[in-house]
Design a protein around this motif. Sequence first.
Motif, mmCIF file in Angstrom:
data_model
loop_
_atom_site.group_PDB
_atom_site.id
_atom_site.type_symbol
_atom_site.label_atom_id
_atom_site.label_comp_id
_atom_site.label_asym_id
_atom_site.label_seq_id
_atom_site.Cartn_x
_atom_site.Cartn_y
_atom_site.Cartn_z
ATOM 1 N N GLN A 135 0.900 -1.359 0.025
ATOM 2 C CA GLN A 135 0.052 -0.044 -0.017
ATOM 3 C C GLN A 135 0.774 1.177 0.048
ATOM 4 O O GLN A 135 1.800 1.400 0.941
ATOM 5 N N THR A 162 -8.700 6.447 3.810
ATOM 6 C CA THR A 162 -9.090 5.044 3.602
ATOM 7 C C THR A 162 -10.246 4.580 3.816
ATOM 8 O O THR A 162 -10.949 3.612 3.381
ATOM 9 N N SER A 194 -4.840 -4.978 11.761
ATOM 10 C CA SER A 194 -4.651 -3.336 11.931
ATOM 11 C C SER A 194 -4.589 -2.667 10.529
ATOM 12 O O SER A 194 -4.162 -3.194 9.642
ATOM 13 N N ASN A 195 -4.842 -1.412 10.371
ATOM 14 C CA ASN A 195 -4.731 -0.724 9.548
ATOM 15 C C ASN A 195 -4.736 0.759 9.736
ATOM 16 O O ASN A 195 -4.590 1.215 11.025
ATOM 17 N N ARG A 196 -4.893 1.788 8.834
ATOM 18 C CA ARG A 196 -4.953 3.009 9.239
ATOM 19 C C ARG A 196 -6.029 3.644 9.998
ATOM 20 O O ARG A 196 -5.994 4.873 10.512
#
Length: 548
Positions: free
Chosen positions: A241, A369, A442-444
């Motif tokens: 990403q 996002t 997990s992510n932004r």
Amino acid sequence: MSITGIRWAGPRALLVELADLNSVLAFHQRVQAAPLPGQLDAIAAAATVLVKFASQAQARGARAAVEQFQLEGARKVGGREVTIEVVYDGEDLAEVGRLTGLGADGVVAAHTGQLWTAAFGGFAPGFAYLVGGNNSLTVPRRPTPRTAVPAGSVALGGEFSAVYPRQSPGGWQLIGRTSAVMWDLEREQPALIRPGDTVRYVAVDSLTEPPGTALISTAETDADRPDAVRSGLEILQPGLQSLLQDLGRPGLGDLGVSASGAADQQSARQANRLVGNGPAAAVVENLLGGLTVRAMGDQVAAVTGAAAPLEVRSAEGGLLRRPDPCAPFALLDGESLTVGAPTLGLRTYLAVRGGFDVPLVLGSRSTDTMSGLGPAPLATGTRVPVAPATERTAVGHPEPSALRVGAGTTELRITLGPREDWFPEEAAQVLTQQQWQVSDQSNRIGVRLVPDPGHGRPLERSRTGELASEGAVAGALQVPPSGQPVIFLADHPITGGYPVIAVVIPEDLPTAAQVPPGGRVRFTVVDSATLEPLPQAANDTISERIPS
């Protein structure tokens, strides 16, 4: 109308509790019309207003001022009245009729027969939580949320009604559809409904246009016009990403728009400083390496954040040099730069002198996002233009890395509250005296945590039921029923319905954003004024209330 309490939501935000919806709207209108010193945002919710500030000192000064607010006698200035035409043929209409005892026709009559007030935004840009004049249509959310609710769906959830502005997952009961466009960036006010507005639903047999999707168009790059970019970078490989990010778009919380921006703003600022840009210039945020770019024209670049190997190769593919991280270097026309997999940390930041020059969306070049606002994620073949260098700042000298993530456990400082009273007294001990592991989910939006395998246990609540949705800050440790906390990051929802036991202090958010999946963290409770550890933190409660 009155203030019933004030709680700290981290060291730079106040969660103001109010007696009723009229008080919420009056307070929100007051701080929007006359912002307090240092105020960044004010987010109205069902029974609270979250007010965010630029510094701890400004938040403390605002608390003293808010304690003196007198809302008695304040009149809410009427918002606009918005009419929404609805075809009542939703998949859940019959079920809502059964749950309420009204039948399908009775649901339509009740929905159109009352005036709805927009209490607050959240969930997505243009999504407004509407409260009716009575509770005849209060229904539970679906036990299993849908993975995709069409744009324009008219729905009920709890005591609220809403229109979905874009296709998204959702657990509300669908009773109809509309062609009203809830969010349109081409309008002077993108949101059709803002907090304080009133809404009247009108039943119709058909819609003049297909249900409208929200116009959350992303900023276009010049990937489809190769000759348009004369100075910039071409993306050869984006890695897992790669996104364009700057310092975000704060101040739009009441529209359901998160601040977004770089997850590790400290590293993004450092990269810009090294190449001589201002702090708000757009950079590339890359996740776990694998990024390769080619220079179009001679560039000055720098890479910061996660510790990752760098390689510059010629147009023919030969290795030319291995630049140092956290130092400016030349990337000449036709040369390519590869950012390898990090040995420490998670996200790297690539800045180029002049800054990436894509269109602003609501004042920012950041990719959100969760909502889809901003530039599309970078893809192979994308050509991203670079603006001419106009900053007077000189290219910087090499600097030490700002990364605080090591090979061991990462320490994160927190302040308790605002909803630590939803947990037993020992919950603070469970939170701070064990390690937590970062999940690969997990992510932004958030860092999902699980108890350290074999040694930890989830958090338990002392209260049952649901918390009314309320504003949340970046860094909030929200605890769902699983007891596994989530640290909100840059793209987090504006409001949330799970209790927040604590908040990671803003100074440690860049570190939280750099802990990779499988990494471990440990929390330390600190005083919100001094940021010094509290000796008896596990037994102390530092969120405060004032009497009404």
